[in-house]
Design a protein around this motif. Sequence first.
Motif, PDB file in Angstrom:
ATOM      1  N   GLY A  30     100.434 -23.964  -1.032  1.00  0.00           N
ATOM      2  CA  GLY A  30     100.390 -22.999   0.108  1.00  0.00           C
ATOM      3  C   GLY A  30     100.812 -23.555   1.728  1.00  0.00           C
ATOM      4  N   ARG A  31     101.449 -24.523   1.383  1.00  0.00           N
ATOM      5  CA  ARG A  31     102.118 -25.133   2.506  1.00  0.00           C
ATOM      6  C   ARG A  31     103.862 -24.952   2.828  1.00  0.00           C
ATOM      7  NH1 ARG A  31      99.794 -31.143   2.300  1.00  0.00           N
ATOM      8  NH2 ARG A  31     100.792 -31.286   4.443  1.00  0.00           N
ATOM      9  N   GLY A  32     104.216 -24.010   2.204  1.00  0.00           N
ATOM     10  CA  GLY A  32     105.585 -23.608   2.563  1.00  0.00           C
ATOM     11  C   GLY A  32     106.705 -24.414   1.657  1.00  0.00           C
ATOM     12  N   LEU A 160     105.150 -37.790   4.624  1.00  0.00           N
ATOM     13  CA  LEU A 160     106.341 -37.443   5.039  1.00  0.00           C
ATOM     14  C   LEU A 160     106.570 -35.953   5.491  1.00  0.00           C
ATOM     15  CD1 LEU A 160     109.467 -37.600   5.167  1.00  0.00           C
ATOM     16  CD2 LEU A 160     109.715 -36.687   2.903  1.00  0.00           C
ATOM     17  N   ILE A 161     105.943 -35.307   4.650  1.00  0.00           N
ATOM     18  CA  ILE A 161     105.818 -33.611   5.005  1.00  0.00           C
ATOM     19  C   ILE A 161     105.014 -33.488   6.455  1.00  0.00           C
ATOM     20  CG2 ILE A 161     104.493 -31.761   4.406  1.00  0.00           C
ATOM     21  CD1 ILE A 161     105.137 -32.399   1.466  1.00  0.00           C
ATOM     22  N   ILE A 169     112.011 -31.370  10.875  1.00  0.00           N
ATOM     23  CA  ILE A 169     113.265 -31.684   9.790  1.00  0.00           C
ATOM     24  C   ILE A 169     113.443 -30.667   8.701  1.00  0.00           C
ATOM     25  CG2 ILE A 169     113.128 -34.010  10.594  1.00  0.00           C
ATOM     26  CD1 ILE A 169     112.121 -34.657   7.794  1.00  0.00           C
ATOM     27  N   PHE A 170     112.194 -29.913   8.362  1.00  0.00           N
ATOM     28  CA  PHE A 170     112.578 -28.940   7.274  1.00  0.00           C
ATOM     29  C   PHE A 170     113.296 -27.670   7.890  1.00  0.00           C
ATOM     30  CE2 PHE A 170     108.899 -31.914   6.354  1.00  0.00           C
ATOM     31  CZ  PHE A 170     109.549 -32.716   5.100  1.00  0.00           C
TER      32      PHE A 170
END
Length: 172
Positions: A30-32, A160-161, A169-170
């Motif tokens: 659920g976090r993409g 990191l996420i 950065i994503f």
Amino acid sequence: MKAREVHDFLNSLWGDIFKLNEELRGELSGRGFTVEDVEAVFGAYLFIDGKWEPMKYPHPAFEVRPQIEVGATPEAYYFVVAVPKDRVGENFLGLFLEIFPRSFIYGSEEFLTDLYNWRRDGRLPPTEVLDRILGSREAVLQFEANFGSAEMLRRGLLRLITLGNRFGIFEM
């Protein structure tokens, strides 16, 4: 090393990565992020005796889309995240090096040339590492962090996420 030791070690390594893969599917759905299947990856390198040595054998790894690889080698559990050069700033870099002291930074094209190597460079100031990055010809950098266990890798990946979302950065 005896055959039993090699067998048990490899089964443990692969088993840890399969388990982590399943855990992350639930945590990240659920976090993409999309967690891909575990694969046998060929063509990797280990940093041994002060240089990068090719691995002629596979290791377990999987993708966390959009731009992270998660896996394990005989050396360590790891993640590698691709970061566009124009998104690497001093604040992101400083926090990355602080949070992940066992890290490597290298390019996508010239991946055997380290811009930062924790084993060789020790604790360099982020400004010095940033100068190396900005002076490189690379458009995309690989930020790798190493861990002693699959659980430490899981916690590191979640950090990191959070860090990556904070600094954008994503957004490839």
